[in-house]
Design an enzyme around this catalytic site. Structure first.
Site, PDB file in Angstrom:
ATOM      1  N   LYS A 168       0.865  -1.182   0.000  1.00  0.00           N
ATOM      2  CA  LYS A 168       0.000   0.000   0.000  1.00  0.00           C
ATOM      3  C   LYS A 168       0.902   1.233   0.000  1.00  0.00           C
ATOM      4  O   LYS A 168       1.688   1.443   0.918  1.00  0.00           O
ATOM      5  CB  LYS A 168      -0.912  -0.005   1.231  1.00  0.00           C
ATOM      6  CG  LYS A 168      -1.882   1.167   1.267  1.00  0.00           C
ATOM      7  CD  LYS A 168      -2.818   1.063   2.447  1.00  0.00           C
ATOM      8  CE  LYS A 168      -3.808  -0.078   2.246  1.00  0.00           C
ATOM      9  NZ  LYS A 168      -4.836  -0.093   3.317  1.00  0.00           N
ATOM     10  N   ASP A 188     -13.229   1.455  11.468  1.00  0.00           N
ATOM     11  CA  ASP A 188     -13.678   1.497  10.076  1.00  0.00           C
ATOM     12  C   ASP A 188     -14.091   0.104   9.605  1.00  0.00           C
ATOM     13  O   ASP A 188     -13.743  -0.322   8.514  1.00  0.00           O
ATOM     14  CB  ASP A 188     -12.576   2.058   9.178  1.00  0.00           C
ATOM     15  CG  ASP A 188     -13.103   2.466   7.797  1.00  0.00           C
ATOM     16  OD1 ASP A 188     -14.320   2.746   7.692  1.00  0.00           O
ATOM     17  OD2 ASP A 188     -12.313   2.487   6.843  1.00  0.00           O
TER      18      ASP A 188
END
Length: 844
Positions: free
Chosen positions: A43, A121
């Protein structure tokens, strides 16, 4: 700008293969790590490692859990993570699958919450379903309990991020809690509970719990609208679970993911195991009621055995016994009447009534960790006898409900099990032999030359024990107090217990088995059948975590053998990489040149212990010892990193580190060998395969005749880098501590550790001596070596969570420069303590 295949990152060896996706924190790529020849996920942040990326790195690095995506590496603007082959979670799912995945998600959340980390989240896109279960991803919004949330740059398409400072809204809109949306209070782990409720609703119904045509309507629905019902697709108990998750006030929700997981597992088991109702107002109250019912049922069940009255088979009943907050239980032991459970904990022995949720301290342990052996009840249930690893290894007795322990016997190395006979004598195994001592104390007398884990049979004259191994099949054997006759009964790899139902209970692998047995004829009368799976067992002692009472109750701990993760950390304890987390290791040693690691690996199916070597540059791990060497421990590298010495049954051996050639016998047998810096001598503790005892110096060449260095009970010796000093572990001060003496001994002695210490490791340049403290911290002590010796003040570096006996196993090793540590970290798989009733009846 997106990276094209073949691109190499500037500060790493990784090669980009293909893009995977993009989100609010950057772009995710499939990449290749050529060093380990594996594919990874990378990422990459659009900016130079934002605060949000930093939070993700710290959050994931602090976690090690099979249902959480693992982090491998961190760069200035990228994370290297586990590449997961799976699909995002999507409903509707069958009820059993939803409960299974829900429990796994809760297990992952519990691991994070126990580290002070809230995910914040949770959403289907952050949960991938693989063939092995779920994986929880993207801790980019994760928050530690000690750190206030800072504004984040960028968000997912459905995320709202409109406020600033501590009042910001962070998360994905449809899965946010009321407190996140209103910013009325600091969001904590209960925010994840609300989001999980939304997930579980969607897993069961295939629809979002709160939806609307605009973001404003969704926000209004979450804040104001009552939680929708699942009564059309889920049982009432599960509907109530979701309703409680979705309570607007965090105080009205489930308070921990652990309790929530237990409730889901209870519901999952209910259709096949018990028809008990979930209508009581609280889980705690329900457990008290159910445990009381179990006690009554147990008494009736026991009476039925004695009067032989036929009755319809009762359903199996299982209860998950949660330890009180802050307690960790190791080996449970049921009292003779089945009403109480004694457990070993890091703080001493505790006893709790089966129908209670509170436990009572019986002994305290201010020094080393627990002995990892279950306490044993007296036949009348008034006392406990247990093994203490302090001093030289003692067998102790204490009354219940507590008092001053009495030492029954001392000087007991390699302890393996206790049996309390009705004639007032206690059988135990120490040093591989079965011994007998009076319950009032005295001098132990030998009963059998070999055997571990004795168990008395009803006649008081015969006993069972675990025997075999070292080339012959392990199994349960029968012996007699009146003769040397022994007879093999059945195959097993743990202690056995006999119960009035006419059954032996024991482990094969990690499965608890029961087999019909005639104690008068000392023979089995039927085939073994499984009772419970994934039962905990301690290696290498073969101590299984189960106990059975005469009235039909079984208590056991789950978790099997478990796993460890060979993890690199810096001097602050921050992880920087994992060599392997799929196996169980012990006795690890980094080569002096820093290029390889030697460790004993346990085969989780055969329980064979073999020596493996990992080439750190190539990332390749290969087996060094032969198939016939089924028990290997205590590997130590030669100073030139070319040879490895180790212990295998009855001998110390040396073998080329590449595996070429044959092993060389050194003619002696001892514990935890360590090589002198000139490569000419090995020091080891004990003779005859013991891991503690006098310290001996063994020439590697020549006649291999050992010379006594220090007489007494010692462990874990280690030469200093200049060869003039010896570090070792002794309990002469009343607790296990690290000491240093010159070579030859007798000209001064320095105690290095304070408040308990073991596993001494010298830094290669001789400037520090490390050890592991009794409260599981790695400690560094500055030292000066040469013609004289000086030691400074110990400094705690970082805590560790390891497995194995404190003064027997080597649970960490140090890089040559002393700046990195390879720690054999225990993988916490959240074992449960289960109370099982009516185990003779098949599962329906």
């Amino acid at each position: 700008m997106p990276l094209s295949p073949g691109t190499l990152l500037g500060l790493g060896p990784y090669e980009i293969l293909a893009p995977i996706g993009a989100g609010g924190m950057g772009t995710v790529y499939r990449a290749r790590d050529p060093r380990l020849e594996r594919e990874v996920a990378i990422k990459i942040s659009a900016e130079q490692f934002s605060e949000r990326f930093d939070r993700e790195a710290r959050a994931i690095a602090a976690l090690n859990h099979p249902n959480i995506c693992q982090i491998y590496d961190v760069g200035p603007n990228y994370l290297v993570m586990e590449l997961i082959d799976g699909q995002p979670l999507k409903g509707p799912l069958p009820l059993d699958l939803a409960l299974k995945y829900g429990a796994q998600i809760c297990d992952a959340l519990d691991a994070a919450h126990r580290k002070g980390i809230a995910h914040r989240d949770l959403k289907p896109a952050n949960i991938l379903v693989t063939k092995h279960g779920i994986k929880l991803l993207d801790f980019g919004l994760a928050k530690t309990a000690l750190s206030p949330v800072k504004p984040a740059s960028g968000a997912d398409e459905t995320a709202t991020s409109v406020l600033t400072g501590r009042n910001e809204i962070v998360g994905t809109l449809h899965y946010m809690s009321p407190e996140q949306l209103q910013a009325r209070q600091e969001a904590d782990v209960r925010t994840d509970i609300f989001s999980f409720g939304l997930l579980l609703y969607e897993m069961l119904s295939g629809q979002r719990a709160f939806d609307g045509p605009s973001p404003a309507s969704v926000i209004a629905a979450i804040i104001e609208r009552p939680a929708p019902s699942l009564s059309a697709v889920a049982p009432p108990a599960l509907d109530r679970v979701v309703q409680r998750c979705l309570a607007k006030d965090p105080d009205d929700r489930w308070q921990t993911a652990r309790d929530l997981r237990a409730e889901l597992q209870w519901i999952a088991a209910a259709p096949s195991e018990s028809a008990a109702s979930h209508t009581t107002p609280t889980r705690r109250g329900y457990l008290v009621v159910l445990l009381t019912v179990l006690m009554v049922a147990a008494a009736a069940f026991g009476a039925a055995w004695w009067i032989r009255r036929p009755a319809a088979p009762a359903p199996r009943l299982k209860v998950n016994l949660e330890p009180p907050a802050g307690e960790e239980w190791f080996f449970p032991s049921l009292s003779p009447d089945g009403t109480r459970i004694a457990v070993d904990t890091p703080h001493g022995l505790r006893v709790r009534a089966v129908d209670s949720l509170e436990s009572q301290a019986i002994t305290t342990s201010p020094g080393p960790p627990p002995a990892y052996y279950p306490p044993t009840w007296s036949p009348d249930g008034r006392s406990l006898v247990y093994y203490s690893g302090t001093n030289t290894g003692e067998l102790r007795k204490v009354s219940v409900p507590g008092g001053t322990p009495q030492t029954l016997a001392a000087g007991l190395p390699v302890f393996r099990g206790i049996a309390w006979n009705t004639d007032g004598n206690i059988l135990f195994s120490a040093g591989g032999r079965i011994m007998r001592v009076s319950e009032n104390g005295g001098t132990p007398v030998p009963v059998a030359d070999r055997g571990i884990h004795p168990t008395m049979l009803p006649d008081g004259r015969h006993y069972l024990f675990l025997g075999g191994g070292r080339g012959s099949p392990e199994g349960i054997y029968a012996g007699s107090l009146d003769s040397k006759e022994q007879r093999k009964i059945t195959e097993a790899n743990s202690q056995a217990e006999f119960r009035p139902s006419g059954h032996l209970l024991f482990l094969r692998g990690t499965t608890l088995m029961a087999q019909p047995f005639d104690p008068a004829g000392l023979r089995t009368t039927g085939e073994a059948f499984p009772v419970a799976s994934d039962v905990g067992i301690q290696e290498p002692s073969r101590t299984a975590a189960f106990s059975v009472s005469p009235n039909g109750l079984i208590v056991y701990k789950t978790g099997g053998v478990g796993r460890t993760a060979l993890t690199w950390v810096d001097r602050s304890g921050k992880p920087s990489g994992v060599i392997d987390d799929a196996n169980f290791y012990f006795d690890i040693d980094v080569a002096p040149n820093g290029k390889a690691v030697a460790a004993t690996r346990l085969d989780l199916k055969t329980f064979q212990r073999s020596l493996w070597v990992t080439d750190l540059a190539r990332g390749i791990t290969s087996r060094l010892t032969e198939q016939s060497e089924d028990v290997v421990r205590g590997a130590t590298w030669s100073p030139d990193s070319k040879r490895i010495a180790y212990w295998s049954p009855n001998q110390l051996y040396v073998r080329d580190a590449t595996g070429s050639g044959n092993r060389e016998s050194l003619g002696s047998s001892g514990g935890m060998p360590h090589w002198s810096p000139d490569g000419k001598t090995l020091v080891f503790a004990g003779l005859g395969g013991q891991t503690t005892g006098s310290l001996w110096l063994l020439p590697v060449g020549g006649d291999h005749k050992p010379v006594l260095y220090l007489e007494g009970q010692f462990a874990q010796p280690a030469f200093s880098p200049d060869g003039r000093w010896m570090a070792y572990v002794s309990a002469e001060s009343g607790s296990l501590e690290v000491f240093v003496q010159p070579i030859p001994a007798g000209h001064g002695k320095w105690q290095i550790s304070t408040q308990g210490g073991a596993q001494p490791v010298w830094r290669r340049d001789g400037k520090e001596l490390f050890y592991k403290s009794a409260d599981s911290k790695i400690v560094a002590v500055p030292v000066k070596i040469g013609a004289t010796f000086e030691a400074g003040v110990p400094k705690e570096l970082f805590p560790v969570s390891t497995t194995g006996l404190f003064n027997i196993r080597r649970q960490y090793s140090v890089s040559p420069d002393g700046q990195r540590f390879l720690v054999n970290v225990r993988v916490d798989e959240h074992p449960q303590t289960i109370l099982l009733q009516n185990w003779l009846n098949p599962v329906r």
